[in-house]
Design an enzyme around this catalytic site. Structure first.
Site, mmCIF file in Angstrom:
data_model
loop_
_atom_site.group_PDB
_atom_site.id
_atom_site.type_symbol
_atom_site.label_atom_id
_atom_site.label_comp_id
_atom_site.label_asym_id
_atom_site.label_seq_id
_atom_site.Cartn_x
_atom_site.Cartn_y
_atom_site.Cartn_z
ATOM 1 N N LEU A 133 33.438 -29.891 69.074
ATOM 2 C CA LEU A 133 32.374 -28.959 69.443
ATOM 3 C C LEU A 133 31.361 -29.742 70.260
ATOM 4 C CD1 LEU A 133 31.783 -27.171 65.996
ATOM 5 C CD2 LEU A 133 33.035 -26.257 67.961
ATOM 6 N N ASP A 134 30.751 -29.113 71.258
ATOM 7 C CA ASP A 134 29.776 -29.847 72.053
ATOM 8 C C ASP A 134 28.481 -30.048 71.272
ATOM 9 O OD1 ASP A 134 27.817 -27.749 72.578
ATOM 10 O OD2 ASP A 134 29.236 -26.875 73.983
ATOM 11 N N ILE A 135 27.614 -30.877 71.796
ATOM 12 C CA ILE A 135 26.427 -31.323 71.063
ATOM 13 C C ILE A 135 25.512 -30.168 70.665
ATOM 14 C CG2 ILE A 135 25.077 -31.766 73.167
ATOM 15 C CD1 ILE A 135 23.943 -34.264 71.700
ATOM 16 N N ASN A 136 25.504 -29.090 71.437
ATOM 17 C CA ASN A 136 24.619 -27.961 71.158
ATOM 18 C C ASN A 136 25.288 -26.836 70.361
ATOM 19 O OD1 ASN A 136 22.316 -29.003 72.554
ATOM 20 N ND2 ASN A 136 23.348 -28.533 74.478
ATOM 21 N N THR A 137 26.529 -27.062 69.929
ATOM 22 C CA THR A 137 27.251 -26.065 69.138
ATOM 23 C C THR A 137 27.370 -26.544 67.706
ATOM 24 O OG1 THR A 137 28.517 -25.391 71.074
ATOM 25 C CG2 THR A 137 29.388 -24.741 68.938
#
Length: 276
Positions: A108-112
């Site tokens: 998952l990306d850093i903002n998810t």
């Protein structure tokens, strides 16, 4: 004594994913009995394997265990083991292993935030991540902007992004009034920022994104942000059966180890509750 493919044994032993191991073998980073390995090599329990000059504690199929963790990733953590910028990683709160290592199933990306799976078994990780498995992912997303039925239909029919066509296999209104509304949407692939890019293609802004399901596995309500829960042997065997993998033996844990694991889980929950 049966032999196995080198890259599969390395993946099961926690060195990395099967794809990584294939690449490392091609790059000449792996040796077997002091000879540089080749892609497709097979090994048995008497062989000595080095990666980047360091010996590997090999785990062969007959002795392998299969453990799976469900982790609730908070915003701000990244899905790598080490970050040169010093940012927190998803691996920092996971329980230590006596052998092998935790393998992240996807990322998952850093903002998810939300559901992220870890396993000790490279075969299970490969089965869940391979496109042929057709594993869907469900996300809860809060968007800012006007969303109508025509937009939802476009998102289901397909949108041309810079890396090809993409679509939601399902998207449903969930909650909210005014400009900010929550939707649940489902994708079949794990392409980079796919959910965000699909919404942004319709000129609406994503301000919250959380994965709530990965295939048959939902994020449990008792797994708070930044904490994990280990799946039971029965649950792992059921998942393995769905993926047409033969079951593995349960990990050997002493009573003291089990109690230590339970204390660690209770402690991390208490720590997160204090922070809420």
């Amino acid at each position: 004594m049966s032999d196995e493919k080198l890259h599969k044994v390395l993946a099961r032993s926690g060195v990395g994913s099967r794809r990584e191991m294939e690449r490392w073998i091609k790059e000449g980073r792996v040796s077997v009995n002091d000879a540089v390995a080749s892609l497709g090599d097979r090994i048995s329990e008497g062989d000595k394997v080095n990666v980047d000059g360091h010996p590997v504690n090999l785990i062969f199929d007959r002795e392998a265990t299969r453990r799976v963790l469900i982790y609730n990733k908070p915003v701000g953590e990244i899905c790598t083991r080490h970050d040169p910028e010093g940012r927190p990683t998803v691996f920092r709160h996971l329980p230590p292993l006596k052998e092998g290592r935790w393998i992240a199933i996807g990322r998952l990306d850093i903002n998810t935030s939300g559901l992220l799976l870890f396993t000790t078994d490279g075969e299970l990780a490969n089965a869940l991540m391979h496109p042929s498995a057709q594993i869907d992912r469900e996300y809860a997303v809060r968007v800012l902007g006007n969303v109508d039925d025509a937009m939802l239909q476009r998102l289901k029919d397909g949108v041309l992004l810079e890396d090809g066509m993409a679509r939601f296999t399902d998207v449903q209104f969930f909650d909210g009034e005014g400009a900010n509304k929550w939707f649940h949407c489902v994708v079949m692939e794990g392409r980079n920022r796919e959910v965000r890019r699909l919404w942004e293609s319709q000129e609406v802004q994503v301000n919250r994104l959380k994965r709530v399901r990965f295939g048959p596995l939902f994020l449990p309500s008792d797994v708070r942000s930044g904490t994990w829960k280990e799946m039971s042997v029965k649950e792992v065997n059921s998942l393995s059966k769905m993926l047409e993998l033969k079951p593995k033996k349960a990990p050997r844990m002493s009573i003291a180890d089990k109690q230590k694991l339970e204390r660690r889980y209770k402690k991390q929950r208490a720590r997160r509750q204090e922070g809420d």
